[in-house]
Every structure is written in C-alpha cells, then in structure tokens.
Design an enzyme around this catalytic site. Structure first.
Site, PDB file in Angstrom:
ATOM      1  N   SER A   1      -3.150 -12.311   3.867  1.00 25.73           N
ATOM      2  CA  SER A   1      -3.572 -12.091   2.470  1.00 25.73           C
ATOM      3  C   SER A   1      -2.498 -12.565   1.505  1.00 25.73           C
ATOM      4  O   SER A   1      -2.809 -13.152   0.455  1.00 25.73           O
ATOM      5  CB  SER A   1      -3.823 -10.609   2.201  1.00 25.73           C
ATOM      6  OG  SER A   1      -4.653 -10.069   3.161  1.00 25.73           O
TER       7      SER A   1
ATOM      8  N   LYS B   1       0.801  -1.224   0.000  1.00 23.38           N
ATOM      9  CA  LYS B   1       0.000   0.000   0.000  1.00 23.38           C
ATOM     10  C   LYS B   1       0.838   1.281   0.000  1.00 23.38           C
ATOM     11  O   LYS B   1       0.313   2.355  -0.253  1.00 23.38           O
ATOM     12  CB  LYS B   1      -0.980  -0.011   1.168  1.00 23.38           C
ATOM     13  CG  LYS B   1      -1.918  -1.188   1.188  1.00 23.38           C
ATOM     14  CD  LYS B   1      -2.773  -1.349  -0.056  1.00 23.38           C
ATOM     15  CE  LYS B   1      -3.608  -0.165  -0.349  1.00 23.38           C
ATOM     16  NZ  LYS B   1      -4.827  -0.529  -1.101  1.00 23.38           N
TER      17      LYS B   1
HETATM   18  C1  LIG Z   1      -2.873  -6.966   3.802  1.00 27.35           C
HETATM   19  C2  LIG Z   1      -3.474  -6.463   2.538  1.00 27.35           C
HETATM   20  N1  LIG Z   1      -3.507  -7.242   1.489  1.00 27.35           N
HETATM   21  C3  LIG Z   1      -4.043  -6.858   0.328  1.00 27.35           C
HETATM   22  C4  LIG Z   1      -4.600  -5.627   0.190  1.00 27.35           C
HETATM   23  C5  LIG Z   1      -5.250  -5.294  -1.110  1.00 27.35           C
HETATM   24  O1  LIG Z   1      -4.633  -4.384  -1.888  1.00 27.35           O
HETATM   25  P1  LIG Z   1      -5.510  -3.461  -2.828  1.00 27.35           P
HETATM   26  O2  LIG Z   1      -6.178  -2.468  -1.958  1.00 27.35           O
HETATM   27  O3  LIG Z   1      -4.553  -2.844  -3.770  1.00 27.35           O
HETATM   28  O4  LIG Z   1      -6.533  -4.335  -3.509  1.00 27.35           O
HETATM   29  C6  LIG Z   1      -4.601  -4.785   1.261  1.00 27.35           C
HETATM   30  C7  LIG Z   1      -5.248  -3.501   1.156  1.00 27.35           C
HETATM   31  O5  LIG Z   1      -5.424  -2.745   2.097  1.00 27.35           O
HETATM   32  C8  LIG Z   1      -4.023  -5.201   2.479  1.00 27.35           C
HETATM   33  O6  LIG Z   1      -4.000  -4.403   3.566  1.00 27.35           O
END
Ligand SMILES: Cc1ncc(COP(=O)(O)O)c(C=O)c1O
Length: 318
Positions: free
Chosen positions: A275, A53
């Site tokens: 994630s 991010k």
């Molecule tokens: C831990 C984590 N993974 C994935 C994402 C997803 O990224 P994006 O917002 O670009 O879809 C975020 C977004 O806040 C996140 O905090």
C-alpha cells in the site's frame, strides 16, 4: 542522587510515547529527473507496531479507557486485515486488556505470527469475503456487549481524529507534516482503508492551508494485492469515509505498486509494504504532471508500513 522511585519512573519512554512523530524521508532518487519537485515519505513503519495504524488504535483505545468502556476483563473486539489488529494486540499486551480480532484467513503468515506473539485471540474469516466478511463477523460478536467493547475502527471517529489532532502523546499526522515541511507541503497522498488516515490528515491540512491538494489512492479493482485498502465502489463503505473530501482519487494497479516496492528497495534503500508503494506510485504520477506543467511541488506520501510482513510474497523475485 537520582534514586527515588519518582525519578526512576521518569526514566525511559513508554510505548505510547513512541507512537507518532515519525520522520519524513526524502525520495530524491525517484524524482531525480524532475527538478523543482520534492517527494517526501512519512515513515510510518517507525511506529512501535510497525504501521500507521498505531495512531488510530491508540486514539480509539485511549478514548475507550477514559470513558470506562474498556476494562474489567472486557475484550477489545474489532475487524482488521492486520495492521490495526497488530496495534490493538500490542496495546492490549502493554496496557493489560484482552483483545479479540476478526481477520480474513488469507493475511500474510508474518501477520498471523505477530498477532500470536502478542497473545491476541483471532477469529479467522473466509478469505473470499475479504475485509467485509471480517466486519460482518465482528458485528455479530459485538451484540454480546458484556464480553466485548467493539472498537469499530471503520465507524469510530477517534480513528480519523488521531490523524487530525493527535493523541495525548503526539500532535497527529497532519500537524507533524505541516511542521516538518515548514508549511511548504503542496500535495498529500494516502491510501484508503478505513479512510481514517486520509480523512483526519486532510481535514487538518485544509484548515492549515486550503490550497493543499489532498489525493486519495485506492485499488483499481475489487480483486487486488493491497492488504488493508478498500475498493470503495464495491466494498462496505466505512461510515467515517467522506467521499467529498479528496481533491482527486487515483485508482492504482497492483502491478504498479509491486514495481514501485521493488524500485524503492533498490534505488532508495527503503523496504515498504504494497500500500505504501501504491501511494508512492500515485505521488510520482502527480510529480510528473506537476513537472510537465512547469510547477514546483512538495508532495508528502504516507508510507503506511514496511516490507517485513510481505516478504513471503512472490513479486519480489519476479
Ligand atoms: C497496509 C495498510 N495500508 C493502509 C491502510 C489504510 O489506512 P486507513 O485505515 O487509515 O485508511 C491500512 C489499514 O488497515 C493498512 O493496513
């Protein structure tokens, strides 16, 4: 003699210089039984704020400063489940603007402490309302346009553009992946939060080679352990999300992501967040399918953050 002020100003790197250009790490142990398959993880925890991010936040803030939307004591305001907030808070501290964030109060204690350490103002929202509750609160505050610049990561095109074409300091996620794989990437996998990472990277990769298969990953249910990801069928859909873009979408179970996080720690020496582990589990499913079909593949997975902010979660010990 290199003693002039000008020369001194050239020394060292700035925070912005350190955003992007992250390494691609090989996940060879994971694919040891799958000859012909290469799995690569984009190590986004190497960004100075510790997650992917940083890219979107620096793109959004950079554009706002350029257009004069931020400054003069205005607060940057946004809803965030943590990582974008950390990135804004870090940039606010480094570049000198105040930051107000709306955050669900059930984010991990580590995230809360990091936001406090950077000096951000935080409005905690009801955990039962998830990230959508934080969005509603931010939209309400944003009506006060004198006090706030509403960064709106869910609807701001600078979010996905940071991955599409990068910022002044880096070429962007897609161009980096293309260069780091010598154009051999066959599959790209990323989780969907705001969707900025997936949308921006996919749009550019498809321009570079339309045959690259771009796969999104999202939680398989509205109640899940993926901080930062959205279950699109039941969530406020981010305006920047383009549901027609993915060649495929994989619904991931929280338990499979937990298992992968532990596995990556133990067999690859990589401690990643939930994630990132979910995206890796999705990548491995693709790897197994490609191998079963007798095809070779170069699969790039976004490892959006490291494990530090999740170490208090119980699954590590189960
Ligand atoms: C831990 C984590 N993974 C994935 C994402 C997803 O990224 P994006 O917002 O670009 O879809 C975020 C977004 O806040 C996140 O905090």
């Amino acid at each position: 003699m290199a003693t002039s002020i000008e020369t001194q100003q050239m020394l060292g790197t700035t925070l912005a210089d350190r955003i992007g250009n992250t390494p691609l790490v090989r996940l060879d142990r994971l694919t040891a039984e799958l000859p012909g398959i290469t799995m690569l993880g984009k190590a986004e925890w190497m960004n100075p704020g510790g997650s992917v991010k940083d890219r979107a936040a620096s793109g959004i803030v950079g554009a706002a400063l350029e257009r004069g939307l931020l400054g003069g004591g205005k607060h940057l305001l946004d809803a965030t489940s943590g990582n974008t907030g950390i990135a804004y808070a870090m940039l606010g501290a480094a570049w000198g603007f105040p930051v107000t964030l709306c955050v669900p109060s059930n984010v991990s204690p580590e995230r809360k402490r990091i936001l406090g350490a950077y000096g951000a103002n935080v409005m905690w929202t009801d955990p039962a309302d998830g990230s959508d509750g934080a969005i509603r609160k931010a939209r309400e505050l944003a009506k006060d346009t004198k006090s706030y610049f509403y960064a709106d990561q869910y609807g701001n095109d600078e979010n996905w553009r940071a991955h599409y074409r990068g910022t002044a300091n880096n070429p962007g996620t897609a161009n980096e992946i293309w260069k780091q794989t010598d154009g051999q990437v066959t599959h790209f996998v990323a989780g969907l939060g705001t969707s900025g990472t997936f949308v921006g990277t996919t749009r550019r990769l498809k321009e570079l080679n339309p045959c690259i298969q771009c796969v999104s990953m999202q939680p398989d249910s509205p109640f899940n352990g993926f901080e930062g990801l959205k279950h699109m069928a039941t969530a406020i859909v981010p305006p920047i999300y383009d549901p027609g873009l993915a060649d495929r979408d994989i619904a991931m179970e929280t338990e499979a992501a937990y298992a992968m996080a532990k596995r990556l720690g133990r067999i690859e020496g990589l401690l990643v967040g939930v994630s990132a582990a979910g995206a890796t589990a999705a990548g491995l499913r693709i790897a197994e399918e490609e191998h079963a079909q007798g095809r070779e593949a170069v699969i790039v997975v976004i490892l959006c953050d490291g494990a530090e902010k999740y170490l208090s979660e119980r699954f590590w010990e189960e």
